[in-house]
Design a protein around this motif. Structure first.
Motif, PDB file in Angstrom:
ATOM      1  N   ALA A 244       0.825  -1.212   0.000  1.00 40.76           N
ATOM      2  CA  ALA A 244       0.000   0.000   0.000  1.00 40.76           C
ATOM      3  C   ALA A 244       0.855   1.257   0.000  1.00 40.76           C
ATOM      4  O   ALA A 244       0.469   2.285  -0.557  1.00 40.76           O
ATOM      5  N   ASN A 245       2.024   1.164   0.602  1.00 43.34           N
ATOM      6  CA  ASN A 245       2.917   2.317   0.683  1.00 43.34           C
ATOM      7  C   ASN A 245       3.788   2.472  -0.555  1.00 43.34           C
ATOM      8  O   ASN A 245       4.555   3.428  -0.657  1.00 43.34           O
ATOM      9  N   ASN A 246       3.654   1.528  -1.505  1.00 48.39           N
ATOM     10  CA  ASN A 246       4.518   1.551  -2.694  1.00 48.39           C
ATOM     11  C   ASN A 246       3.726   1.254  -3.971  1.00 48.39           C
ATOM     12  O   ASN A 246       4.243   0.626  -4.900  1.00 48.39           O
ATOM     13  N   THR A 247       2.498   1.738  -4.027  1.00 47.42           N
ATOM     14  CA  THR A 247       1.664   1.467  -5.201  1.00 47.42           C
ATOM     15  C   THR A 247       2.216   2.106  -6.475  1.00 47.42           C
ATOM     16  O   THR A 247       2.015   1.583  -7.575  1.00 47.42           O
ATOM     17  N   GLU A 248       2.919   3.215  -6.339  1.00 45.76           N
ATOM     18  CA  GLU A 248       3.480   3.866  -7.530  1.00 45.76           C
ATOM     19  C   GLU A 248       4.501   2.969  -8.214  1.00 45.76           C
ATOM     20  O   GLU A 248       4.542   2.883  -9.450  1.00 45.76           O
ATOM     21  N   ILE A 249       5.313   2.292  -7.418  1.00 44.83           N
ATOM     22  CA  ILE A 249       6.300   1.368  -7.982  1.00 44.83           C
ATOM     23  C   ILE A 249       5.598   0.233  -8.724  1.00 44.83           C
ATOM     24  O   ILE A 249       5.975  -0.124  -9.846  1.00 44.83           O
TER      25      ILE A 249
END
Length: 338
Positions: A244-249
């Motif tokens: 959830a904290n790295n959805t952009e990746i």
């Protein structure tokens, strides 16, 4: 005669002393002053420590729901919150929770798995309520065979587990020609592993091949997702704080590869998914707030309180990513606000 008068005087004096001790005007005023002093010192104000694992929209909503429920139930002037964010760090989480225990808070809200596990280790006496926890048995190391829906200790709370079978149905509805599904999650999160297992079981029932892809931390996500999109037609990402904290990746890898992602909750879907069967984190936080009132104000036994789930789930879709992938969403889905 003189003796009788003397005895009468002694008895009158004794009665006067007795009346004063039992609450004449001056004694009553002193008692009232002490009672008011007790209120002013906060003796009837409930102090609640909130430890949130990290900053993320879903967890933020759960905390908000909890606070608002407590204010409504207790009254705004009857509850104080010490709200702390652990920034995803175990050491910081331990420091926060230990400070709550040292300051003798009335109750601890553990928002996500790491705070729950840390709080459970820190105290066996202060009531602990969890929220944004998928599976309490896994989080607390309880044998699934022994799980009855209650912990039997100083812990209860609310679960963010959405119906896994319906999430799998959603994937097959939106990607009917799928041959292999990649299940992506953080190996350090036991709740994610639990959801992955359930989702895999549903795929097996439908004869769909799958492969699990795990990242130990955020540094591994890009390479793991790159491997997954090279081998799968679609990905499933359960409710997972690291993802959830790295959805952009995830999105930067999946979108160019035209690989759709079914997400376990709205926040992940907003960042990298096409659709989700999502709960309201505000609602499960609010329910935890109601449980806090039952424990502190009504004397409910936290060890006997059943873990509560979200009252309803909603089909939601990410219009921008769906449009980019050329996916047509059937009726009955709610658009995620951009």
């Amino acid at each position: 005669m003189k003796l009788k008068k003397l005895l009468a005087l002694i008895m009158t004096a004794a009665m006067g002393i007795s009346m004063a001790a039992c609450g004449g005007d001056s004694g009553s005023g002193e008692s009232s002053a002490k009672a008011e002093a007790g209120k002013e010192s906060g003796g009837d104000i409930y102090k609640i420590g909130i430890c949130q694992q990290l900053e993320h929209d879903a967890l933020d909503q759960a905390t908000k729901g909890f606070e608002e429920a407590c204010k409504e139930k207790f009254g705004e002037d009857k509850v104080e919150f010490d709200k702390q964010n652990a920034q995803g760090e175990q050491a910081m989480c331990s420091t926060i929770v230990n400070n709550f225990v040292s300051s003798d808070v009335d109750l601890i809200l553990a928002n996500a798995t790491l705070p729950l596990q840390t709080a459970a280790q820190a105290t066996s006496e202060i009531p602990i309520l969890g929220t944004s926890i998928t599976d309490y048995a896994s989080a607390l190391g309880i044998d699934p065979a022994d799980w009855t829906g209650v912990t039997g200790v100083n812990i209860s709370g609310t679960s963010d587990l959405a119906p896994i079978d319906k999430q799998e149905d959603m994937l097959l509805e939106l990607v009917p020609d799928v041959k292999q599904v990649g299940i992506l999650y953080c190996s350090a999160e036991v709740n994610s592993e639990y959801q992955a297992k359930l989702f895999a079981e549903e795929l097996e029932k439908d004869g769909i091949a799958y492969k699990e892809y795990t990242a130990a931390d955020s540094n591994e996500i890009q390479s793991v997702v790159t491997n997954a999109v090279g081998e799968c037609d679609a990905l499933y990402v359960p409710t997972d704080n690291t993802m959830a904290n790295n959805t952009e990746i995830i999105n930067n890898v999946c979108l160019p590869a035209k690989i759709p992602v079914i997400a376990g909750e709205q926040g992940i879907c907003a960042g990298c998914g096409v659709a989700t069967l999502s709960i309201s984190y505000y609602d499960i936080g609010y329910k935890a707030g109601e449980m806090a009132y039952e424990i502190l104000a009504e004397g409910a036994d936290v060890s006997a309180m059943e873990i509560a789930t979200a009252p309803e789930v909603t089909k939601m879709y990410n219009s921008a990513i769906c449009e980019e992938l050329g996916l047509t969403i059937p009726e009955g889905y709610e658009k995620i606000a951009e």
